[in-house]
Motif scaffolding. Structure first.
Motif, PDB file in Angstrom:
ATOM      1  N   MET A   1      72.070 -56.765 -21.554  1.00 36.59           N
ATOM      2  CA  MET A   1      72.389 -56.598 -22.859  1.00 36.59           C
ATOM      3  C   MET A   1      71.289 -56.402 -23.556  1.00 36.59           C
ATOM      4  SD  MET A   1      74.601 -59.286 -25.348  1.00 36.59           S
ATOM      5  CE  MET A   1      76.088 -59.229 -24.462  1.00 36.59           C
ATOM      6  N   ALA A   2      71.616 -55.431 -24.379  1.00 41.42           N
ATOM      7  CA  ALA A   2      70.600 -55.013 -25.275  1.00 41.42           C
ATOM      8  C   ALA A   2      70.455 -55.901 -26.471  1.00 41.42           C
ATOM      9  CB  ALA A   2      71.029 -53.544 -26.091  1.00 41.42           C
ATOM     10  N   VAL A   3      69.375 -55.849 -27.241  1.00 42.01           N
ATOM     11  CA  VAL A   3      68.909 -56.993 -28.011  1.00 42.01           C
ATOM     12  C   VAL A   3      68.324 -56.183 -29.311  1.00 42.01           C
ATOM     13  CG1 VAL A   3      67.523 -59.095 -28.579  1.00 42.01           C
ATOM     14  CG2 VAL A   3      68.329 -58.785 -26.441  1.00 42.01           C
ATOM     15  N   LEU A   4      68.796 -56.488 -30.415  1.00 42.43           N
ATOM     16  CA  LEU A   4      68.371 -56.104 -31.910  1.00 42.43           C
ATOM     17  C   LEU A   4      67.578 -57.387 -32.552  1.00 42.43           C
ATOM     18  CD1 LEU A   4      68.337 -54.126 -34.133  1.00 42.43           C
ATOM     19  CD2 LEU A   4      70.455 -55.172 -35.006  1.00 42.43           C
ATOM     20  N   HIS A   5      66.221 -57.047 -32.598  1.00 45.72           N
ATOM     21  CA  HIS A   5      65.336 -57.988 -32.920  1.00 45.72           C
ATOM     22  C   HIS A   5      65.243 -57.799 -34.464  1.00 45.72           C
ATOM     23  CE1 HIS A   5      64.107 -59.550 -29.192  1.00 45.72           C
ATOM     24  NE2 HIS A   5      64.061 -57.996 -28.781  1.00 45.72           N
ATOM     25  N   LEU A   6      65.379 -58.640 -35.240  1.00 46.67           N
ATOM     26  CA  LEU A   6      65.143 -58.523 -36.870  1.00 46.67           C
ATOM     27  C   LEU A   6      63.785 -59.194 -37.463  1.00 46.67           C
ATOM     28  CD1 LEU A   6      68.856 -59.063 -38.164  1.00 46.67           C
ATOM     29  CD2 LEU A   6      67.927 -57.128 -37.391  1.00 46.67           C
ATOM     30  N   MET A   7      62.814 -58.475 -37.820  1.00 43.95           N
ATOM     31  CA  MET A   7      61.882 -58.985 -38.345  1.00 43.95           C
ATOM     32  C   MET A   7      61.889 -59.670 -39.629  1.00 43.95           C
ATOM     33  SD  MET A   7      60.447 -58.893 -35.465  1.00 43.95           S
ATOM     34  CE  MET A   7      58.752 -59.645 -36.088  1.00 43.95           C
ATOM     35  N   GLU A  56      66.416 -44.375 -47.412  1.00 43.24           N
ATOM     36  CA  GLU A  56      66.719 -43.175 -46.645  1.00 43.24           C
ATOM     37  C   GLU A  56      65.912 -43.560 -45.232  1.00 43.24           C
ATOM     38  OE1 GLU A  56      65.883 -39.575 -48.512  1.00 43.24           O
ATOM     39  OE2 GLU A  56      67.339 -40.074 -50.217  1.00 43.24           O
ATOM     40  N   ILE A  57      64.787 -43.860 -45.262  1.00 48.24           N
ATOM     41  CA  ILE A  57      63.971 -44.067 -44.192  1.00 48.24           C
ATOM     42  C   ILE A  57      64.712 -45.287 -43.157  1.00 48.24           C
ATOM     43  CG2 ILE A  57      61.845 -45.013 -42.846  1.00 48.24           C
ATOM     44  CD1 ILE A  57      60.268 -43.392 -45.354  1.00 48.24           C
ATOM     45  N   GLU A  58      65.121 -46.427 -43.857  1.00 48.53           N
ATOM     46  CA  GLU A  58      65.631 -47.505 -43.278  1.00 48.53           C
ATOM     47  C   GLU A  58      66.993 -46.783 -42.476  1.00 48.53           C
ATOM     48  OE1 GLU A  58      66.029 -50.704 -45.374  1.00 48.53           O
ATOM     49  OE2 GLU A  58      63.741 -51.202 -44.975  1.00 48.53           O
ATOM     50  N   ALA A  59      67.762 -46.029 -43.318  1.00 46.81           N
ATOM     51  CA  ALA A  59      68.776 -45.340 -42.612  1.00 46.81           C
ATOM     52  C   ALA A  59      68.814 -44.600 -41.647  1.00 46.81           C
ATOM     53  CB  ALA A  59      69.817 -44.692 -43.783  1.00 46.81           C
ATOM     54  N   LEU A  60      67.918 -43.776 -41.518  1.00 45.86           N
ATOM     55  CA  LEU A  60      67.472 -43.093 -40.244  1.00 45.86           C
ATOM     56  C   LEU A  60      67.010 -43.875 -39.513  1.00 45.86           C
ATOM     57  CD1 LEU A  60      65.163 -40.213 -42.128  1.00 45.86           C
ATOM     58  CD2 LEU A  60      67.373 -39.842 -40.887  1.00 45.86           C
ATOM     59  N   MET A  61      66.466 -45.135 -39.462  1.00 46.81           N
ATOM     60  CA  MET A  61      65.956 -45.770 -38.497  1.00 46.81           C
ATOM     61  C   MET A  61      67.103 -46.536 -37.747  1.00 46.81           C
ATOM     62  SD  MET A  61      62.116 -47.305 -39.739  1.00 46.81           S
ATOM     63  CE  MET A  61      60.822 -46.432 -39.385  1.00 46.81           C
ATOM     64  N   TRP A  62      68.152 -46.821 -38.520  1.00 49.01           N
ATOM     65  CA  TRP A  62      69.201 -47.498 -38.101  1.00 49.01           C
ATOM     66  C   TRP A  62      69.975 -46.375 -37.423  1.00 49.01           C
ATOM     67  CZ3 TRP A  62      70.907 -51.606 -36.298  1.00 49.01           C
ATOM     68  CH2 TRP A  62      72.208 -51.667 -35.815  1.00 49.01           C
ATOM     69  N   GLU A  63      70.032 -45.231 -37.257  1.00 46.29           N
ATOM     70  CA  GLU A  63      70.625 -44.057 -36.933  1.00 46.29           C
ATOM     71  C   GLU A  63      69.973 -44.013 -35.285  1.00 46.29           C
ATOM     72  OE1 GLU A  63      70.923 -40.272 -38.510  1.00 46.29           O
ATOM     73  OE2 GLU A  63      71.937 -41.162 -40.402  1.00 46.29           O
ATOM     74  N   ILE A  64      68.542 -44.076 -35.204  1.00 45.35           N
ATOM     75  CA  ILE A  64      67.843 -44.030 -34.004  1.00 45.35           C
ATOM     76  C   ILE A  64      67.927 -45.458 -33.315  1.00 45.35           C
ATOM     77  CG2 ILE A  64      65.480 -44.259 -33.078  1.00 45.35           C
ATOM     78  CD1 ILE A  64      64.682 -42.490 -35.648  1.00 45.35           C
ATOM     79  N   ALA A  65      68.198 -46.722 -34.063  1.00 49.66           N
ATOM     80  CA  ALA A  65      68.420 -47.829 -33.335  1.00 49.66           C
ATOM     81  C   ALA A  65      69.777 -47.696 -32.772  1.00 49.66           C
ATOM     82  CB  ALA A  65      68.146 -48.912 -34.295  1.00 49.66           C
ATOM     83  N   THR A  66      70.747 -47.290 -33.417  1.00 45.62           N
ATOM     84  CA  THR A  66      71.966 -47.397 -32.845  1.00 45.62           C
ATOM     85  C   THR A  66      72.051 -46.608 -31.498  1.00 45.62           C
ATOM     86  OG1 THR A  66      73.086 -47.369 -35.240  1.00 45.62           O
ATOM     87  CG2 THR A  66      74.483 -46.475 -33.266  1.00 45.62           C
ATOM     88  N   ALA A  67      71.489 -45.291 -31.517  1.00 46.32           N
ATOM     89  CA  ALA A  67      71.506 -44.581 -30.332  1.00 46.32           C
ATOM     90  C   ALA A  67      70.770 -45.420 -28.992  1.00 46.32           C
ATOM     91  CB  ALA A  67      70.824 -43.253 -30.421  1.00 46.32           C
ATOM     92  N   PHE A  68      69.581 -46.123 -29.473  1.00 46.58           N
ATOM     93  CA  PHE A  68      68.651 -46.647 -28.597  1.00 46.58           C
ATOM     94  C   PHE A  68      69.565 -47.831 -27.946  1.00 46.58           C
ATOM     95  CE2 PHE A  68      64.816 -46.083 -26.700  1.00 46.58           C
ATOM     96  CZ  PHE A  68      64.362 -47.383 -26.354  1.00 46.58           C
ATOM     97  N   LEU A  69      70.240 -48.637 -28.795  1.00 49.82           N
ATOM     98  CA  LEU A  69      70.975 -49.976 -28.528  1.00 49.82           C
ATOM     99  C   LEU A  69      72.095 -49.473 -27.522  1.00 49.82           C
ATOM    100  CD1 LEU A  69      71.159 -51.785 -31.839  1.00 49.82           C
ATOM    101  CD2 LEU A  69      69.779 -52.655 -29.815  1.00 49.82           C
ATOM    102  N   GLY A  70      72.820 -48.355 -28.103  1.00 50.70           N
ATOM    103  CA  GLY A  70      73.983 -47.915 -27.384  1.00 50.70           C
ATOM    104  C   GLY A  70      73.832 -47.304 -25.802  1.00 50.70           C
ATOM    105  N   ALA A  71      72.596 -47.206 -25.648  1.00 50.15           N
ATOM    106  CA  ALA A  71      71.759 -46.716 -24.389  1.00 50.15           C
ATOM    107  C   ALA A  71      71.218 -47.858 -23.609  1.00 50.15           C
ATOM    108  CB  ALA A  71      70.793 -45.626 -24.401  1.00 50.15           C
ATOM    109  N   GLY A  72      71.368 -48.989 -24.094  1.00 51.06           N
ATOM    110  CA  GLY A  72      70.960 -50.177 -23.459  1.00 51.06           C
ATOM    111  C   GLY A  72      69.713 -50.911 -23.789  1.00 51.06           C
ATOM    112  N   GLY A  73      69.047 -50.188 -24.915  1.00 50.05           N
ATOM    113  CA  GLY A  73      67.691 -50.491 -24.908  1.00 50.05           C
ATOM    114  C   GLY A  73      67.527 -51.529 -26.056  1.00 50.05           C
TER     115      GLY A  73
END
Length: 157
Positions: A1-7, A56-73
């Motif tokens: 299961m993918a993990v989202l780590h929040l710093m 805006e940078i955080e929003a772009l990063m969330w889009e990237i994170a979504t794709a990566f998490l969706g792929a199991g990363g």
């Protein structure tokens, strides 16, 4: 299961240092907005568009994170996450994607944060913003440290 780590934490709390170590240890994708913002705009801390750019940078990063998490990363978001509501929102988003959410936080006293930020400001190196201590003190007043429930993976807000 993918993990989202929040710093989680204020400037000077060691978030990025820990995020880099976690990325090296786990192979997770690390996304740190300050690095991108400094590369694109240099130290724009006092520019009127700083906050908008950062969002805006955080929003772009969330889009990237979504794709990566969706792929199991696994993904590390080095955003700071100053409020419980923001942390709970990202935890719900991760859960909706079938990912776990984990918080990484160290409780650092304000006087130590001030010492670290002052030292970092003196060098202004390494892709960091120069942060006035008065700003840090104001931010400390609105920062909501995670409680035991959040740290154990139960998010409510």
């Amino acid at each position: 299961m993918a993990v989202l780590h929040l710093m989680v934490g204020l400037p000077g709390s060691g978030k990025t240092t820990r995020a880099k170590a976690l990325a090296a240890e786990t192979g997770a994708l690390r996304l740190t907005p300050d690095e991108w913002q400094n590369r694109l705009f240099s130290d724009d801390m006092h520019h009127p568009d700083h906050d908008r750019r950062h969002s805006e940078i955080e929003a772009l990063m969330w889009e990237i994170a979504t794709a990566f998490l969706g792929a199991g990363g696994d993904v590390i978001l080095d955003f700071g996450f100053w409020t419980r509501a923001e942390r709970a929102s990202f935890a719900r988003r991760a859960e909706a994607m079938g990912a776990q959410c984990r918080i990484h936080y160290e409780d650092i006293a304000l006087d130590e944060l001030e010492r670290r930020v002052s030292a970092r400001n003196a060098t202004a190196a390494g892709g960091h913003f120069v942060i006035p201590l008065d700003n840090l003190r104001q931010w400390a007043k609105v920062f909501q440290p995670p409680d035991a429930e959040e740290l154990s993976g139960r998010f409510t807000a």
